[in-house]
Write an enzyme that holds these catalytic residues in place. Structure first.
Site, PDB file in Angstrom:
ATOM      1  N   ARG A 102     -10.302   3.166   5.839  1.00  0.00           N
ATOM      2  CA  ARG A 102      -9.855   2.310   4.722  1.00  0.00           C
ATOM      3  C   ARG A 102     -10.784   2.417   3.522  1.00  0.00           C
ATOM      4  NH1 ARG A 102      -5.795  -1.135   6.294  1.00  0.00           N
ATOM      5  NH2 ARG A 102      -5.951  -2.024   8.370  1.00  0.00           N
ATOM      6  N   LYS A 161       6.270   7.205  -0.247  1.00  0.00           N
ATOM      7  CA  LYS A 161       6.603   8.396   0.542  1.00  0.00           C
ATOM      8  C   LYS A 161       8.130   8.515   0.551  1.00  0.00           C
ATOM      9  CE  LYS A 161       3.939   9.025   4.384  1.00  0.00           C
ATOM     10  NZ  LYS A 161       3.651   8.943   5.837  1.00  0.00           N
ATOM     11  N   ASP A 172       7.283   3.669   3.165  1.00  0.00           N
ATOM     12  CA  ASP A 172       7.609   4.843   3.971  1.00  0.00           C
ATOM     13  C   ASP A 172       9.123   4.823   4.216  1.00  0.00           C
ATOM     14  OD1 ASP A 172       7.359   6.985   5.722  1.00  0.00           O
ATOM     15  OD2 ASP A 172       6.537   5.820   7.350  1.00  0.00           O
ATOM     16  N   ASP A 232       0.832  -1.204   0.000  1.00  0.00           N
ATOM     17  CA  ASP A 232       0.000   0.000   0.000  1.00  0.00           C
ATOM     18  C   ASP A 232       0.870   1.259   0.000  1.00  0.00           C
ATOM     19  OD1 ASP A 232       0.892  -0.481   2.591  1.00  0.00           O
ATOM     20  OD2 ASP A 232      -1.047  -0.184   3.554  1.00  0.00           O
TER      21      ASP A 232
HETATM   22  P1  5GP Z   1       7.917   1.377   6.489  1.00  0.00           P
HETATM   23  O1  5GP Z   1       8.568   0.157   7.058  1.00  0.00           O
HETATM   24  O2  5GP Z   1       8.110   1.571   5.019  1.00  0.00           O
HETATM   25  O3  5GP Z   1       8.285   2.605   7.269  1.00  0.00           O
HETATM   26  O4  5GP Z   1       6.401   1.175   6.853  1.00  0.00           O
HETATM   27  C1  5GP Z   1       5.397   1.069   5.970  1.00  0.00           C
HETATM   28  C2  5GP Z   1       4.109   0.911   6.759  1.00  0.00           C
HETATM   29  O5  5GP Z   1       3.882   2.059   7.610  1.00  0.00           O
HETATM   30  C3  5GP Z   1       2.939   0.851   5.832  1.00  0.00           C
HETATM   31  O6  5GP Z   1       2.654  -0.460   5.404  1.00  0.00           O
HETATM   32  C4  5GP Z   1       1.830   1.464   6.684  1.00  0.00           C
HETATM   33  O7  5GP Z   1       1.265   0.469   7.495  1.00  0.00           O
HETATM   34  C5  5GP Z   1       2.544   2.459   7.588  1.00  0.00           C
HETATM   35  N1  5GP Z   1       2.464   3.841   7.063  1.00  0.00           N
HETATM   36  C6  5GP Z   1       3.523   4.623   6.732  1.00  0.00           C
HETATM   37  N2  5GP Z   1       3.106   5.838   6.317  1.00  0.00           N
HETATM   38  C7  5GP Z   1       1.751   5.817   6.364  1.00  0.00           C
HETATM   39  C8  5GP Z   1       0.736   6.789   6.042  1.00  0.00           C
HETATM   40  O8  5GP Z   1       0.961   7.938   5.608  1.00  0.00           O
HETATM   41  N3  5GP Z   1      -0.554   6.374   6.233  1.00  0.00           N
HETATM   42  C9  5GP Z   1      -0.893   5.143   6.705  1.00  0.00           C
HETATM   43  N4  5GP Z   1      -2.184   4.869   6.860  1.00  0.00           N
HETATM   44  N5  5GP Z   1       0.051   4.211   7.024  1.00  0.00           N
HETATM   45  C10 5GP Z   1       1.353   4.541   6.839  1.00  0.00           C
END
Ligand code: 5GP
Length: 180
Positions: A164, A130, A102, A99
């Protein structure tokens, strides 16, 4: 617009159009091959269903469910697989459908796990990217949209399991969302 949103980033129409474009690109790249779409529950399911229906190549679906290893994610990127894949991916073309990417830490963990199972190929397709928050260099082959460093919800993305089912992607008001 939903009252808890500060701003809409992408409307349903924009999302559908972009998913169609991306599906065309993927279908061309994988012409004549079958692709296993491995989706991380639950946020990516909304993106997956629209993407999969728009692909013109044969696909199989499989799902992973993960949870952060420790409450509050004190160890970022350390995740536990709650539900593993149902099928073997050895010698298959695999696309990991996410989805949002980040920091990239979750994805790095998942790519390590999946590449250990020796697929013929393994790429990442994410709904949202992101990029400004990336801590580790992860190869993202396909992305629908790049977004700024703000907390977003909708089209599968939640905050405490809410929002969602919003048909758009929007920035959550900071009064509702604190601390991320
Ligand atoms: P990463 O390990 O890339 O930092 O984490 C990714 C996860 O962080 C995503 O699968 C999601 O669950 C959560 N996440 C990061 N940024 C967002 C955001 O802007 N909105 C939402 N709803 N979840 C996010």
């Amino acid at each position: 617009m939903h009252e808890d949103l500060e701003k809409i980033l992408f409307t349903r129409e924009q999302i559908m159009q972009r998913i169609g474009e991306l599906a065309g690109e993927i279908s061309r790249d994988y012409e004549g091959r079958e692709l296993i779409l491995v989706t991380v529950l639950k946020g990516a399911v909304f993106f997956l269903t629209h993407l999969a229906q728009s692909l013109s190549i044969p696909v199989r679906l499989d799902f992973l469910s993960i949870a952060s290893f420790s409450p509050g994610r004190t160890l970022p990127g350390v995740v536990r697989i709650n539900k593993d894949l149902d099928h073997d991916i050895q010698h298959r073309d695999v696309m990991l459908v996410e989805d949002i990417v980040d920091t990239g830490l979750t994805l790095r963990y998942l790519l390590n796990v999946l590449s250990g199972r020796q697929p013929s190929s393994l790429v990442v397709c994410t709904f949202l990217d992101k990029a400004p928050r990336r801590l580790v260099d992860i190869p993202v082959k396909y992305r629908c949209f790049e977004i700024p460093d703000r907390f977003v919800v909708g089209f599968g993305l939640d905050y405490n399991q809410r929002y969602r089912t919003l048909p758009c992607v929007g920035i959550l008001k900071s009064q509702i969302y604190q601390g991320k």
